[in-house]
Write a protein that holds these residues in place. Sequence first.
Motif, PDB file in Angstrom:
ATOM      1  N   SER A  48       0.822  -1.208   0.000  1.00 17.63           N
ATOM      2  CA  SER A  48       0.000   0.000   0.000  1.00 17.63           C
ATOM      3  C   SER A  48       0.860   1.264   0.000  1.00 17.63           C
ATOM      4  CB  SER A  48      -0.958   0.002   1.188  1.00 17.63           C
ATOM      5  OG  SER A  48      -0.252  -0.037   2.404  1.00 17.63           O
ATOM      6  N   HIS A  51       1.279   2.068  -3.581  1.00 20.81           N
ATOM      7  CA  HIS A  51       0.060   2.678  -4.123  1.00 20.81           C
ATOM      8  C   HIS A  51      -0.070   4.134  -3.683  1.00 20.81           C
ATOM      9  CE1 HIS A  51      -1.620  -0.886  -5.940  1.00 20.81           C
ATOM     10  NE2 HIS A  51      -1.556  -1.565  -4.809  1.00 20.81           N
ATOM     11  N   ASN A  55      -0.159   7.653  -5.780  1.00 21.27           N
ATOM     12  CA  ASN A  55      -1.542   8.125  -5.778  1.00 21.27           C
ATOM     13  C   ASN A  55      -2.451   7.237  -6.626  1.00 21.27           C
ATOM     14  OD1 ASN A  55      -3.605   9.810  -4.893  1.00 21.27           O
ATOM     15  ND2 ASN A  55      -3.368  11.248  -6.597  1.00 21.27           N
ATOM     16  N   ASP A  56      -2.230   5.940  -6.571  1.00 22.90           N
ATOM     17  CA  ASP A  56      -3.058   5.009  -7.333  1.00 22.90           C
ATOM     18  C   ASP A  56      -4.514   5.036  -6.891  1.00 22.90           C
ATOM     19  OD1 ASP A  56      -0.938   4.145  -8.863  1.00 22.90           O
ATOM     20  OD2 ASP A  56      -0.504   2.388  -7.621  1.00 22.90           O
ATOM     21  N   TRP A  57      -4.773   5.393  -5.637  1.00 22.89           N
ATOM     22  CA  TRP A  57      -6.141   5.388  -5.110  1.00 22.89           C
ATOM     23  C   TRP A  57      -6.766   6.783  -5.089  1.00 22.89           C
ATOM     24  CZ3 TRP A  57      -3.899   2.062  -0.625  1.00 22.89           C
ATOM     25  CH2 TRP A  57      -3.743   0.739  -1.069  1.00 22.89           C
ATOM     26  N   SER A 252      -4.042  -9.642  -5.028  1.00 20.21           N
ATOM     27  CA  SER A 252      -4.553  -8.333  -5.426  1.00 20.21           C
ATOM     28  C   SER A 252      -4.766  -8.221  -6.930  1.00 20.21           C
ATOM     29  CB  SER A 252      -3.596  -7.228  -4.949  1.00 20.21           C
ATOM     30  OG  SER A 252      -2.292  -7.436  -5.452  1.00 20.21           O
ATOM     31  N   ALA A 275      -6.654  -6.440  -2.705  1.00 23.08           N
ATOM     32  CA  ALA A 275      -7.537  -5.393  -3.240  1.00 23.08           C
ATOM     33  C   ALA A 275      -7.283  -5.224  -4.738  1.00 23.08           C
ATOM     34  CB  ALA A 275      -7.298  -4.071  -2.510  1.00 23.08           C
ATOM     35  N   ASN A 277      -7.547  -4.049  -8.555  1.00 23.42           N
ATOM     36  CA  ASN A 277      -7.908  -2.739  -9.106  1.00 23.42           C
ATOM     37  C   ASN A 277      -9.235  -2.773  -9.849  1.00 23.42           C
ATOM     38  OD1 ASN A 277      -5.625  -1.399  -8.168  1.00 23.42           O
ATOM     39  ND2 ASN A 277      -4.396  -2.006  -9.925  1.00 23.42           N
TER      40      ASN A 277
END
Length: 359
Positions: A48, A51, A55-57, A252, A275, A277
């Motif tokens: 995470s 990620h 700024n993947d989320w 994931s 999680a 994508n």
Amino acid sequence: MAKVVENKAFGLAAKDNSGVLSPFHFSRRETGEKDVRLKVLFCGICHSDLHMIKNDWGVSIYPLVPGHEIVGEVTEVGAKVTKFKAGDKVGVGCLVGSCGSCDSCDEGLENYCPKLIQTYGFKYYDDTMTYGGYSDNMVCDEDFIIRIPENLPLDATAPLLCAGVTVYSPLKTHGLDKPGMHIGVVGLGGLGHVGVKFAKAMGTKVTVISTSESKRDEAINRLGADAFLVSRDPKQIKDAMGSMDGILDTVSATHPLLPLLGLLKQKGKLVMLGAPNKPLELPVLPLIFQRKMVTGSMIGGIKETQDMMDMAGKHNITADIELISADYVNTAMERLEKADVRYRFVIDVANTLKPNPSL
């Protein structure tokens, strides 16, 4: 409430979404009356973190100092701290604050509090940003500090503060911790390898489920799994159908759920920990006709995390790590993106992170 004063800190921060970390000087708040200040010794690298720095989320705020698998030594405690003293070896996981009054907090599940404050990238009570463990020191409320058992090596213990409780919590919550039960673990990575260790320590039979036959020896002979299934082999899957009480799915990447649901007994539970994508297709008929359950789980509350750590101490459970220096972090991130680590990177913060612009 602790006020903000100049308490110097140095770390590695993402300044934008390029995925590159660079030296960063900043200030920690002063040690409040219920705060514990610690010298950071080691910090694990969680997927995470990768990620977040990219700024993947879509939620990252820069500059961002990652790190929520933090182990350190207490250097100062506030006037009203009762649980810790200078010199104690402690950890900080994914959480540093919550509302303390909602149903989740009342149940000891601060990780589901709607006002939870994560260890980095969140606004704290005083409206400052939280910065994580890729730094030389840390300040945290004592109620979010975890005591580390004396017999555990500190570097290999750090990843348990995220990966460890992520697999421990659903095993306990869903009653999948009973001796003799049959537990499947999908994926043999940072989460999966720790899942095997905790499930075995609970006395269950453990089967690792992987797309790669090449991991069979690792799973059985080194990590102690009882069996191994190649998920792409229809015969192996068919022979094991209806045999498992629960499955921890740590993958994931996008993958089919139907074969996994087939492995479960009636009333069996598939717990999603990875999680992906993209949304996964959920076959409903196995749920209806066999009362099977698909659920999810995210880290754990503070009590759960301490219980997990105490169990790790009792059974000598640690993560399998690659210890790295601070100047190797960007290379480690590149390798992590390719899943090129067995199984967790840990930064030797105390010995290698120095206030040096050349980092």
